[in-house]
Design a protein around this motif. Structure first.
Motif, PDB file in Angstrom:
ATOM      1  N   ASP A 151       0.806  -1.222   0.000  1.00  0.00           N
ATOM      2  CA  ASP A 151       0.000   0.000   0.000  1.00  0.00           C
ATOM      3  C   ASP A 151       0.841   1.275   0.000  1.00  0.00           C
ATOM      4  OD1 ASP A 151       0.996  -0.031   2.578  1.00  0.00           O
ATOM      5  OD2 ASP A 151      -0.947  -0.345   3.551  1.00  0.00           O
ATOM      6  N   ASN A 152       2.110   1.163  -0.409  1.00  0.00           N
ATOM      7  CA  ASN A 152       2.966   2.352  -0.402  1.00  0.00           C
ATOM      8  C   ASN A 152       3.821   2.441  -1.665  1.00  0.00           C
ATOM      9  OD1 ASN A 152       3.714   4.732   0.908  1.00  0.00           O
ATOM     10  ND2 ASN A 152       5.556   3.807   1.766  1.00  0.00           N
ATOM     11  N   LEU A 153       3.304   1.935  -2.787  1.00  0.00           N
ATOM     12  CA  LEU A 153       4.028   2.019  -4.056  1.00  0.00           C
ATOM     13  C   LEU A 153       3.827   3.392  -4.679  1.00  0.00           C
ATOM     14  CD1 LEU A 153       3.178  -1.496  -5.545  1.00  0.00           C
ATOM     15  CD2 LEU A 153       5.242  -0.800  -4.324  1.00  0.00           C
ATOM     16  N   SER A 154       4.849   3.905  -5.337  1.00  0.00           N
ATOM     17  CA  SER A 154       4.787   5.247  -5.925  1.00  0.00           C
ATOM     18  C   SER A 154       3.692   5.322  -6.982  1.00  0.00           C
ATOM     19  CB  SER A 154       6.128   5.605  -6.560  1.00  0.00           C
ATOM     20  OG  SER A 154       6.016   6.804  -7.309  1.00  0.00           O
ATOM     21  N   PRO A 155       2.913   6.419  -6.983  1.00  0.00           N
ATOM     22  CA  PRO A 155       1.887   6.583  -8.016  1.00  0.00           C
ATOM     23  C   PRO A 155       2.443   7.018  -9.364  1.00  0.00           C
ATOM     24  CG  PRO A 155       1.899   8.499  -6.580  1.00  0.00           C
ATOM     25  CD  PRO A 155       2.891   7.510  -5.999  1.00  0.00           C
ATOM     26  N   VAL A 156       3.744   7.326  -9.433  1.00  0.00           N
ATOM     27  CA  VAL A 156       4.364   7.677 -10.708  1.00  0.00           C
ATOM     28  C   VAL A 156       4.777   6.387 -11.403  1.00  0.00           C
ATOM     29  CG1 VAL A 156       6.239   8.915 -11.840  1.00  0.00           C
ATOM     30  CG2 VAL A 156       5.166   9.878  -9.796  1.00  0.00           C
ATOM     31  N   VAL A 157       4.188   6.128 -12.569  1.00  0.00           N
ATOM     32  CA  VAL A 157       4.467   4.899 -13.310  1.00  0.00           C
ATOM     33  C   VAL A 157       4.736   5.241 -14.769  1.00  0.00           C
ATOM     34  CG1 VAL A 157       3.025   3.505 -11.773  1.00  0.00           C
ATOM     35  CG2 VAL A 157       2.023   4.490 -13.846  1.00  0.00           C
ATOM     36  N   SER A 158       5.248   4.279 -15.487  1.00  0.00           N
ATOM     37  CA  SER A 158       5.457   4.464 -16.916  1.00  0.00           C
ATOM     38  C   SER A 158       4.156   4.187 -17.664  1.00  0.00           C
ATOM     39  CB  SER A 158       6.556   3.534 -17.425  1.00  0.00           C
ATOM     40  OG  SER A 158       6.136   2.184 -17.343  1.00  0.00           O
ATOM     41  N   VAL A 159       4.062   4.715 -18.863  1.00  0.00           N
ATOM     42  CA  VAL A 159       2.909   4.431 -19.718  1.00  0.00           C
ATOM     43  C   VAL A 159       2.847   2.935 -20.006  1.00  0.00           C
ATOM     44  CG1 VAL A 159       1.932   4.813 -22.015  1.00  0.00           C
ATOM     45  CG2 VAL A 159       2.878   6.739 -20.715  1.00  0.00           C
ATOM     46  N   GLU A 160       4.004   2.293 -20.113  1.00  0.00           N
ATOM     47  CA  GLU A 160       4.037   0.848 -20.331  1.00  0.00           C
ATOM     48  C   GLU A 160       3.417   0.107 -19.160  1.00  0.00           C
ATOM     49  OE1 GLU A 160       5.194  -3.227 -20.237  1.00  0.00           O
ATOM     50  OE2 GLU A 160       5.919  -1.733 -18.789  1.00  0.00           O
ATOM     51  N   GLN A 161       3.733   0.515 -17.932  1.00  0.00           N
ATOM     52  CA  GLN A 161       3.128  -0.124 -16.762  1.00  0.00           C
ATOM     53  C   GLN A 161       1.621   0.071 -16.737  1.00  0.00           C
ATOM     54  OE1 GLN A 161       5.959   1.935 -13.946  1.00  0.00           O
ATOM     55  NE2 GLN A 161       5.651   0.063 -12.776  1.00  0.00           N
ATOM     56  N   ASN A 162       1.197   1.294 -17.007  1.00  0.00           N
ATOM     57  CA  ASN A 162      -0.215   1.631 -16.844  1.00  0.00           C
ATOM     58  C   ASN A 162      -1.095   1.023 -17.933  1.00  0.00           C
ATOM     59  OD1 ASN A 162      -1.838   3.636 -15.007  1.00  0.00           O
ATOM     60  ND2 ASN A 162      -2.684   3.903 -17.052  1.00  0.00           N
ATOM     61  N   PHE A 163      -0.550   0.854 -19.133  1.00  0.00           N
ATOM     62  CA  PHE A 163      -1.375   0.386 -20.256  1.00  0.00           C
ATOM     63  C   PHE A 163      -0.836  -0.884 -20.913  1.00  0.00           C
ATOM     64  CE2 PHE A 163      -2.197   5.091 -20.322  1.00  0.00           C
ATOM     65  CZ  PHE A 163      -3.506   5.021 -19.895  1.00  0.00           C
ATOM     66  N   ASP A 164       0.395  -0.835 -21.420  1.00  0.00           N
ATOM     67  CA  ASP A 164       0.915  -1.948 -22.205  1.00  0.00           C
ATOM     68  C   ASP A 164       0.980  -3.245 -21.400  1.00  0.00           C
ATOM     69  OD1 ASP A 164       1.265  -0.184 -24.328  1.00  0.00           O
ATOM     70  OD2 ASP A 164       3.284   0.339 -23.692  1.00  0.00           O
ATOM     71  N   SER A 165       1.400  -3.174 -20.147  1.00  0.00           N
ATOM     72  CA  SER A 165       1.537  -4.382 -19.339  1.00  0.00           C
ATOM     73  C   SER A 165       0.189  -5.047 -19.071  1.00  0.00           C
ATOM     74  CB  SER A 165       2.223  -4.062 -18.004  1.00  0.00           C
ATOM     75  OG  SER A 165       1.358  -3.335 -17.147  1.00  0.00           O
ATOM     76  N   LEU A 166      -0.889  -4.297 -19.271  1.00  0.00           N
ATOM     77  CA  LEU A 166      -2.237  -4.819 -19.054  1.00  0.00           C
ATOM     78  C   LEU A 166      -2.952  -5.111 -20.369  1.00  0.00           C
ATOM     79  CD1 LEU A 166      -3.200  -2.425 -16.142  1.00  0.00           C
ATOM     80  CD2 LEU A 166      -2.704  -4.856 -15.954  1.00  0.00           C
ATOM     81  N   LEU A 167      -2.180  -5.132 -21.456  1.00  0.00           N
ATOM     82  CA  LEU A 167      -2.715  -5.502 -22.772  1.00  0.00           C
ATOM     83  C   LEU A 167      -3.744  -4.497 -23.284  1.00  0.00           C
ATOM     84  CD1 LEU A 167      -3.213  -9.340 -22.113  1.00  0.00           C
ATOM     85  CD2 LEU A 167      -1.136  -8.131 -22.826  1.00  0.00           C
ATOM     86  N   ILE A 168      -3.662  -3.252 -22.839  1.00  0.00           N
ATOM     87  CA  ILE A 168      -4.580  -2.214 -23.316  1.00  0.00           C
ATOM     88  C   ILE A 168      -4.063  -1.708 -24.654  1.00  0.00           C
ATOM     89  CG2 ILE A 168      -5.542   0.061 -22.821  1.00  0.00           C
ATOM     90  CD1 ILE A 168      -5.294  -0.624 -19.838  1.00  0.00           C
ATOM     91  N   PRO A 169      -4.852  -1.811 -25.729  1.00  0.00           N
ATOM     92  CA  PRO A 169      -4.382  -1.480 -27.079  1.00  0.00           C
ATOM     93  C   PRO A 169      -3.923  -0.026 -27.191  1.00  0.00           C
ATOM     94  CG  PRO A 169      -6.485  -2.665 -27.159  1.00  0.00           C
ATOM     95  CD  PRO A 169      -6.244  -2.309 -25.726  1.00  0.00           C
ATOM     96  N   PRO A 170      -3.003   0.235 -28.116  1.00  0.00           N
ATOM     97  CA  PRO A 170      -2.482   1.610 -28.295  1.00  0.00           C
ATOM     98  C   PRO A 170      -3.557   2.627 -28.630  1.00  0.00           C
ATOM     99  CG  PRO A 170      -1.075   0.023 -29.422  1.00  0.00           C
ATOM    100  CD  PRO A 170      -2.286  -0.734 -28.975  1.00  0.00           C
ATOM    101  N   ASP A 171      -4.631   2.204 -29.287  1.00  0.00           N
ATOM    102  CA  ASP A 171      -5.693   3.139 -29.669  1.00  0.00           C
ATOM    103  C   ASP A 171      -6.873   3.129 -28.709  1.00  0.00           C
ATOM    104  OD1 ASP A 171      -6.525   0.601 -30.258  1.00  0.00           O
ATOM    105  OD2 ASP A 171      -7.339   1.072 -32.251  1.00  0.00           O
ATOM    106  N   HIS A 172      -6.701   2.496 -27.548  1.00  0.00           N
ATOM    107  CA  HIS A 172      -7.813   2.422 -26.588  1.00  0.00           C
ATOM    108  C   HIS A 172      -8.118   3.813 -26.028  1.00  0.00           C
ATOM    109  CE1 HIS A 172     -10.178   1.113 -23.064  1.00  0.00           C
ATOM    110  NE2 HIS A 172     -10.376  -0.006 -23.753  1.00  0.00           N
ATOM    111  N   PRO A 173      -9.395   4.176 -25.908  1.00  0.00           N
ATOM    112  CA  PRO A 173      -9.741   5.532 -25.438  1.00  0.00           C
ATOM    113  C   PRO A 173      -9.253   5.846 -24.027  1.00  0.00           C
ATOM    114  CG  PRO A 173     -11.702   4.130 -25.600  1.00  0.00           C
ATOM    115  CD  PRO A 173     -10.601   3.406 -26.292  1.00  0.00           C
ATOM    116  N   SER A 174      -8.997   4.830 -23.207  1.00  0.00           N
ATOM    117  CA  SER A 174      -8.533   5.102 -21.838  1.00  0.00           C
ATOM    118  C   SER A 174      -7.147   5.733 -21.800  1.00  0.00           C
ATOM    119  CB  SER A 174      -8.527   3.808 -21.020  1.00  0.00           C
ATOM    120  OG  SER A 174      -7.568   2.894 -21.527  1.00  0.00           O
ATOM    121  N   ARG A 175      -6.417   5.685 -22.919  1.00  0.00           N
ATOM    122  CA  ARG A 175      -5.082   6.284 -22.955  1.00  0.00           C
ATOM    123  C   ARG A 175      -5.105   7.787 -23.232  1.00  0.00           C
ATOM    124  NH1 ARG A 175      -0.445   2.820 -24.542  1.00  0.00           N
ATOM    125  NH2 ARG A 175      -1.043   0.628 -24.506  1.00  0.00           N
TER     126      ARG A 175
END
Length: 496
Positions: A151-175
């Motif tokens: 419960d104390n991990l930094s909220p600063v992450v890479s775009v790869e962590q936030n999207f790519d590592s979760l298989l979220i497509p490059p054109d997904h609207p959440s990006r």
């Protein structure tokens, strides 16, 4: 070690008090300063995301206030966030700015507050109830808790962590830039705690809970805030762990070659394995929600879609006569596990919002209240037993004030080079100027000129202080700053 920062110009003075703790003689100072420059922020007016806003308010910045002395702090020492001309410094690290940088001073003010870790805060209370349930319900052979908690991990992450590592497509609207807070094209403030799933699985963990603050640009009302808190869980199973209690389980397998994807399973999984994982997932979460809401709670499951799970579900509970979604979950995509080095295992994952649960379980009507330092609020959650029932007793309800703002939207063909207008850009500007004084923003009217084709919008902004009554004169001064900054920063043309 706190990284050294370039000293700001002599006229810059850090504002050292939360909006909830102001005791200012001048009400206008009390409205404008804390909403723009949060606790321990050191920023020169020329370096902030909305330059006109800070030029207009420079007289407040230069004068300062002797009343801004008491600083609301959290456990530990957090390096001061700094928005510079070429970089953004947050949590002791520097990130170069580029055309994607859109994080604001108002948002950076919240980084490091960690409400979910502040003892006896309502979000901490919900987190601890969930932790206690998993600790008591799931134990390893050694007798220790099966699930670890992070419960104390930094909220600063890479775009790869936030999207790519979760298989979220490059054109997904959440990006979209309009929906997230980017430090630059490669780094951002996490939009969900799932950004850490892959790294924790890769570290060898098979069962863990993860809690933290997440950041999203969104609408403004009583249930939405750009910073909120999530908690999620992951559990993985080997072939032996899943089938050990099944008759002739040694003959069953997690995977099948040449399979196909169906609504019930992924192409690599056997149907038997997925039925067991799904049962364990739903059984575990039903026990959790029963623990939180009581044994008589009604639960139902709804099929849904997430990029990182299949099959995927939402759990709804019947609350005050209506069905309410409380969490999302599903069987983790095998591709995600394979990339994290757990290719011989299958697993489930779930995620829930701590604010949503706390608002329902404690009867808290406005999400802004979670950021209050008012003792009348905090003392209600100082209980000796985390399972002790708590019902929020509302603070005095101060009357709202509302003002409308109408403007023509920028025309992309006018050669100005301005980007298309985004509602979330306007909401973010309103938050940066009005801060937590703004209770709700609603689009009340849209108009298209029949001859020119120009479009206009009208928004209603509702202002309400959580601890005192506002005057229309105070609100008008804030509202005028919003009007001025909307024209300068968003390229709109006022109709007021």
């Amino acid at each position: 070690k706190i990284k050294e920062h370039r000293l700001p110009p002599s006229e810059c003075r850090p504002v050292e008090e939360s909006v909830w703790n102001q005791q200012l003689r001048d009400p206008v100072y009390g409205l404008l300063l804390p909403s723009l420059y949060g606790p321990a922020m050191m920023l020169h007016p020329s370096l902030l995301p909305f330059p006109l806003t800070h030029r207009l308010l420079s007289k407040f910045w230069l004068n300062g206030s002797s009343a801004l002395r008491r600083c609301v702090t959290t456990v530990g020492h957090t390096p001061q966030p700094v928005i510079g001309q070429n970089s953004v410094e947050v949590l002791g690290h520097s990130y170069p700015r580029d055309d994607f940088t859109n994080v604001t001073a108002k948002i950076l003010e919240k980084v490091g507050c960690n409400l979910h870790n502040q003892h006896h805060h309502p979000l901490w209370l919900i987190k601890e109830r969930i932790r206690a349930h998993f600790y008591s319900s799931f134990t390893a052979r050694s007798g220790n808790p099966l699930f670890s908690v992070h419960d104390n991990l930094s909220p600063v992450v890479s775009v790869e962590q936030n999207f790519d590592s979760l298989l979220i497509p490059p054109d997904h609207p959440s990006r979209k830039r309009g929906d997230n807070y980017y430090l630059n094209r490669n780094m951002m403030l996490r939009a969900h705690t799932s950004a850490h799933q892959t790294e924790l699985v890769r570290s060898g963990l098979d069962a863990f809970l993860l809690a933290g603050d997440v950041y999203r640009r969104d609408e403004i009302d009583a249930s939405h805030y750009p910073v909120f808190h999530q908690m999620e869980g992951v559990r993985l199973f080997s072939n032996h762990e899943l089938f050990s209690k099944v008759q002739r389980g040694d003959e069953l397998s997690l995977f099948e070659p040449g399979g196909r994807r169906t609504p019930q399973k992924q192409e690599t999984h056997t149907l038997e394995a997925m039925k067991l994982v799904e049962f364990d997932l739903k059984h575990s979460l039903t026990r959790l929600i029963t623990h939180l809401f009581g044994s008589d709670v009604e639960v139902r499951w709804v099929d849904c879609y997430f990029p990182f799970t299949h099959p995927s579900f939402e759990m709804e509970v019947r609350f005050q006569g209506d069905w309410m979604e409380v969490l999302g979950c599903g069987v983790m995509e095998q591709e995600l596990l394979n990339s994290a080095g757990a290719d011989n295992k299958v697993g489930w994952a779930f995620g829930l919002g701590l604010e949503r649960l706390a608002m329902v379980l404690f009867g808290i009507p406005d999400i802004r209240v979670f950021w209050s330092q008012d003792e009348r609020f905090l003392e209600q959650f100082r209980v000796s037993d985390i399972q002790q029932p708590v019902r929020f007793q509302p603070l005095s309800k101060y009357p709202p004030l509302h003002n409308n703002i109408s403007f023509w939207l920028p025309d992309a063909s006018d050669g100005s080079g301005l980007q298309n207008f985004s509602e979330n850009d306007f909401y973010d500007l309103v938050r940066s100027v009005g801060g937590d004084l703004v209770e709700k923003v609603t689009l009340v009217d849209q108009f298209t000129h029949p001859k020119t084709g120009r479009r206009s919008q009208c928004y209603r902004i509702i202002y309400r202080h959580m601890e005192r009554t506002l005057t229309q004169q105070e609100v008008r001064q804030v509202h005028e700053q919003i009007e001025c900054c909307a024209e300068s920063e968003l390229g709109v043309q006022g109709r007021y």
